[in-house]
Motif scaffolding. Structure first.
Motif, PDB file in Angstrom:
ATOM      1  N   PRO A  14       0.836  -1.207   0.000  1.00 20.12           N
ATOM      2  CA  PRO A  14       0.000   0.000   0.000  1.00 20.12           C
ATOM      3  C   PRO A  14       0.870   1.255   0.000  1.00 20.12           C
ATOM      4  N   SER A  15       0.503   2.206  -0.829  1.00 20.21           N
ATOM      5  CA  SER A  15       1.334   3.395  -1.040  1.00 20.21           C
ATOM      6  C   SER A  15       1.674   4.128   0.247  1.00 20.21           C
ATOM      7  N   SER A  16       0.731   4.167   1.183  1.00 27.69           N
ATOM      8  CA  SER A  16       0.919   4.969   2.395  1.00 27.69           C
ATOM      9  C   SER A  16       1.792   4.298   3.445  1.00 27.69           C
ATOM     10  N   ASP A  17       2.131   3.028   3.255  1.00 24.70           N
ATOM     11  CA  ASP A  17       2.943   2.290   4.215  1.00 24.70           C
ATOM     12  C   ASP A  17       4.375   2.233   3.690  1.00 24.70           C
ATOM     13  N   LEU A  18       5.241   3.101   4.215  1.00 21.44           N
ATOM     14  CA  LEU A  18       6.590   3.225   3.681  1.00 21.44           C
ATOM     15  C   LEU A  18       7.390   1.937   3.837  1.00 21.44           C
ATOM     16  N   ALA A  19       7.206   1.250   4.969  1.00 25.39           N
ATOM     17  CA  ALA A  19       7.940   0.005   5.189  1.00 25.39           C
ATOM     18  C   ALA A  19       7.485  -1.072   4.211  1.00 25.39           C
ATOM     19  N   ALA A  20       6.194  -1.143   3.970  1.00 24.88           N
ATOM     20  CA  ALA A  20       5.677  -2.131   3.028  1.00 24.88           C
ATOM     21  C   ALA A  20       6.179  -1.860   1.617  1.00 24.88           C
ATOM     22  N   VAL A  21       6.227  -0.595   1.231  1.00 29.23           N
ATOM     23  CA  VAL A  21       6.715  -0.245  -0.104  1.00 29.23           C
ATOM     24  C   VAL A  21       8.198  -0.575  -0.221  1.00 29.23           C
ATOM     25  N   ALA A  22       8.955  -0.350   0.857  1.00 29.55           N
ATOM     26  CA  ALA A  22      10.382  -0.693   0.836  1.00 29.55           C
ATOM     27  C   ALA A  22      10.579  -2.200   0.693  1.00 29.55           C
ATOM     28  N   ARG A  23       9.766  -2.993   1.405  1.00 27.37           N
ATOM     29  CA  ARG A  23       9.853  -4.454   1.259  1.00 27.37           C
ATOM     30  C   ARG A  23       9.488  -4.876  -0.157  1.00 27.37           C
ATOM     31  N   SER A  24       8.452  -4.264  -0.701  1.00 31.68           N
ATOM     32  CA  SER A  24       8.038  -4.580  -2.064  1.00 31.68           C
ATOM     33  C   SER A  24       9.158  -4.288  -3.054  1.00 31.68           C
ATOM     34  N   ALA A  25       9.857  -3.164  -2.871  1.00 29.49           N
ATOM     35  CA  ALA A  25      10.957  -2.820  -3.778  1.00 29.49           C
ATOM     36  C   ALA A  25      12.037  -3.892  -3.764  1.00 29.49           C
ATOM     37  N   GLU A  26      12.310  -4.460  -2.596  1.00 29.06           N
ATOM     38  CA  GLU A  26      13.304  -5.534  -2.503  1.00 29.06           C
ATOM     39  C   GLU A  26      12.865  -6.750  -3.315  1.00 29.06           C
ATOM     40  N   VAL A  27      11.577  -7.090  -3.221  1.00 26.32           N
ATOM     41  CA  VAL A  27      11.081  -8.254  -3.946  1.00 26.32           C
ATOM     42  C   VAL A  27      11.062  -7.985  -5.449  1.00 26.32           C
ATOM     43  N   VAL A  28      10.663  -6.782  -5.846  1.00 23.92           N
ATOM     44  CA  VAL A  28      10.692  -6.433  -7.272  1.00 23.92           C
ATOM     45  C   VAL A  28      12.108  -6.600  -7.821  1.00 23.92           C
ATOM     46  N   ALA A  29      13.103  -6.115  -7.072  1.00 27.94           N
ATOM     47  CA  ALA A  29      14.492  -6.237  -7.516  1.00 27.94           C
ATOM     48  C   ALA A  29      14.910  -7.700  -7.615  1.00 27.94           C
ATOM     49  N   GLU A  30      14.479  -8.529  -6.660  1.00 30.98           N
ATOM     50  CA  GLU A  30      14.828  -9.956  -6.681  1.00 30.98           C
ATOM     51  C   GLU A  30      14.192 -10.659  -7.877  1.00 30.98           C
ATOM     52  N   VAL A  31      12.935 -10.354  -8.149  1.00 32.64           N
ATOM     53  CA  VAL A  31      12.254 -10.983  -9.278  1.00 32.64           C
ATOM     54  C   VAL A  31      12.894 -10.556 -10.595  1.00 32.64           C
ATOM     55  N   ALA A  32      13.303  -9.305 -10.685  1.00 29.20           N
ATOM     56  CA  ALA A  32      13.858  -8.781 -11.933  1.00 29.20           C
ATOM     57  C   ALA A  32      15.264  -9.293 -12.218  1.00 29.20           C
ATOM     58  N   ALA A  33      16.016  -9.636 -11.177  1.00 30.47           N
ATOM     59  CA  ALA A  33      17.443  -9.926 -11.332  1.00 30.47           C
ATOM     60  C   ALA A  33      17.762 -10.974 -12.390  1.00 30.47           C
ATOM     61  N   PRO A  34      17.080 -12.131 -12.430  1.00 33.30           N
ATOM     62  CA  PRO A  34      17.438 -13.126 -13.454  1.00 33.30           C
ATOM     63  C   PRO A  34      17.193 -12.653 -14.879  1.00 33.30           C
ATOM     64  N   TYR A  35      16.294 -11.713 -15.060  1.00 37.89           N
ATOM     65  CA  TYR A  35      15.924 -11.262 -16.393  1.00 37.89           C
ATOM     66  C   TYR A  35      16.758 -10.073 -16.866  1.00 37.89           C
ATOM     67  N   LEU A  36      17.045  -9.158 -15.945  1.00 39.66           N
ATOM     68  CA  LEU A  36      17.773  -7.949 -16.333  1.00 39.66           C
ATOM     69  C   LEU A  36      19.274  -8.086 -16.136  1.00 39.66           C
ATOM     70  N   GLY A  37      19.702  -9.093 -15.371  1.00 39.60           N
ATOM     71  CA  GLY A  37      21.121  -9.361 -15.220  1.00 39.60           C
ATOM     72  C   GLY A  37      21.868  -8.368 -14.361  1.00 39.60           C
ATOM     73  N   THR A  38      21.163  -7.468 -13.739  1.00 37.55           N
ATOM     74  CA  THR A  38      21.789  -6.472 -12.889  1.00 37.55           C
ATOM     75  C   THR A  38      20.772  -5.946 -11.898  1.00 37.55           C
ATOM     76  N   GLY A  39      21.263  -5.480 -10.779  1.00 40.01           N
ATOM     77  CA  GLY A  39      20.369  -4.897  -9.792  1.00 40.01           C
ATOM     78  C   GLY A  39      20.034  -3.458 -10.136  1.00 40.01           C
ATOM     79  N   PRO A  40      18.973  -2.940  -9.530  1.00 43.58           N
ATOM     80  CA  PRO A  40      18.583  -1.554  -9.804  1.00 43.58           C
ATOM     81  C   PRO A  40      19.315  -0.573  -8.903  1.00 43.58           C
ATOM     82  N   GLU A  41      19.258   0.669  -9.288  1.00 44.22           N
ATOM     83  CA  GLU A  41      19.573   1.741  -8.340  1.00 44.22           C
ATOM     84  C   GLU A  41      18.339   1.926  -7.459  1.00 44.22           C
ATOM     85  N   VAL A  42      18.550   1.919  -6.157  1.00 47.38           N
ATOM     86  CA  VAL A  42      17.456   2.129  -5.219  1.00 47.38           C
ATOM     87  C   VAL A  42      17.447   3.598  -4.838  1.00 47.38           C
ATOM     88  N   LEU A  43      16.378   4.263  -5.185  1.00 46.80           N
ATOM     89  CA  LEU A  43      16.265   5.709  -4.975  1.00 46.80           C
ATOM     90  C   LEU A  43      15.147   5.973  -3.974  1.00 46.80           C
TER      91      LEU A  43
END
Length: 367
Positions: A14-43
């Motif tokens: 949920p957008s208003s829960d900063l901790a939840a969004v931060a956890r989601s960003a970690e999972v998005v990066a993990e899911v993307a890693a095998p396909y993009l071959g590199t990690g993201p910049e976390v901003l």
């Protein structure tokens, strides 16, 4: 793809829960890693977590744009668990728009396997459902100089691409009056509820159906107890417009509101949130997508003008050609029946890959 979508959907964000969004960003990066071959910049900005992949070392030519936050509060999965049954994928946030992110990962992996993704930026923000308060500057800076912005928001009805979006303005109208006893001496008060009613009617009258402008009073409150003349009132207004002239007209009118009752005060805050995405911003990209859909055997690709806004409004607003609705086919965004049609996932992912490849091959030209 359905497994990947499941991982993202099961990570509530949920957008208003900063901790939840931060956890989601970690999972998005993990899911993307095998396909993009590199990690993201976390901003991070104002505590909100955004992810950026700049693929290759060449000039930025194509921006893929999406978000990983949702409107669904923590615990929504208990009532609406992630499921895939009879060709339909369900779960909070699947259609809007976690499936679109997975489509981007797979499309870019397919391109990298046979060609290049040099010059592509993938930006995944964490506050789109709030109006992108912390990511707008980032979106516009990443889009600047690109030949095209491709938005991974879900499609319109029947899989139509979103070639026109209304601009959005958001307002809060506060009314101040004077409290008094409603039974003993109501004449000594200035009834903020009555003044608020006058202002709601004035605001609603700013709608212009002929031009597609809607001005809708929404959240409303007034008063404290049932036997007190209300001293304060408050309501919000949601404005949707097709062009900036209408956005400016309504903005001037709202900020020009004046009280009707003697002794009342009216204060208006807010203004334009997203500029319109006009058809002219998407037309060349839409024609290219239609041609590619035909070559891929996907069939006719419809277009739609919609009232909802997205981050594509920002990219179009700075003059970057923008095509929206390239994500999942399904329905029920923000609703209990949110769903994705599984059979369309590979077809739409192939279209996305072909569109990116075509733009890169053309040196980024949208023609």
């Amino acid at each position: 793809m359905t497994d990947d979508i499941g991982r993202l959907v099961r990570t509530e964000s949920p957008s208003s829960d900063l901790a939840a969004v931060a956890r989601s960003a970690e999972v998005v990066a993990e899911v993307a890693a095998p396909y993009l071959g590199t990690g993201p910049e976390v901003l991070t900005a104002d505590g909100r977590t955004h992810l950026r992949w700049r693929l290759g070392s060449g000039p930025r030519r194509v921006l893929l744009l999406g978000h990983h936050d949702t409107v669904w509060p923590l615990g929504s999965l208990a009532a609406q668990p992630f499921t895939v049954r009879d060709g339909v994928l369900r779960g909070p946030g699947c259609f809007d728009m976690k499936a679109g992110l997975v489509m981007a990962f797979h499309a870019l992996a397919a391109l990298a396997a046979v060609g290049t993704v040099d010059g592509v930026t993938l930006l995944v923000t964490g506050d789109e459902e709030l109006g992108s308060p912390s990511s707008r500057e980032l979106i516009e800076s990443e889009a600047a100089g690109c030949a095209a912005a491709l938005v991974l928001e879900a499609s319109a009805d029947g899989g139509a691409l979103k070639t026109e979006r209304k601009g959005v303005s958001l307002y809060e109208i506060r009314v101040d009056g004077r409290a008094a006893h409603a039974g003993l001496e109501p004449e000594r008060g200035v009834n903020a509820a009555v003044e608020t009613a006058h202002q709601i009617l004035a605001v609603a009258a700013l709608s212009a159906p002929g031009t597609g402008t809607t001005v809708t009073p929404t959240l409303l409150s007034a008063g404290t107890t049932s036997n007190t003349v209300p001293a304060h009132g408050l309501f919000h207004a949601d404005v949707r417009v097709r062009d900036t002239a209408e956005q400016d007209r309504v903005d001037a009118a709202l900020h020009g509101l004046r009280p009707v009752l003697d002794g009342a005060q009216v204060t208006v805050t807010g203004g334009p949130n997203r500029p319109p995405l006009p058809r002219t911003a998407s037309d060349a990209l839409y024609r290219r997508a239609r041609r590619l859909a035909g070559e891929l055997g996907i069939g006719e690709l419809a277009s739609a003008a919609v009232g909802g806004a997205s981050d594509g409004n920002f990219t179009a607003g700075i003059g970057v050609p923008t095509l929206d609705g390239l994500g999942a086919v399904g329905g029920g965004a923000h609703a209990a029946d949110e769903h994705v049609l599984v059979a369309e996932l590979p077809r739409r992912t192939a279209l996305l890959a072909a569109l990116v490849d075509s733009l890169l091959a053309a040196g980024g030209s949208t023609r």
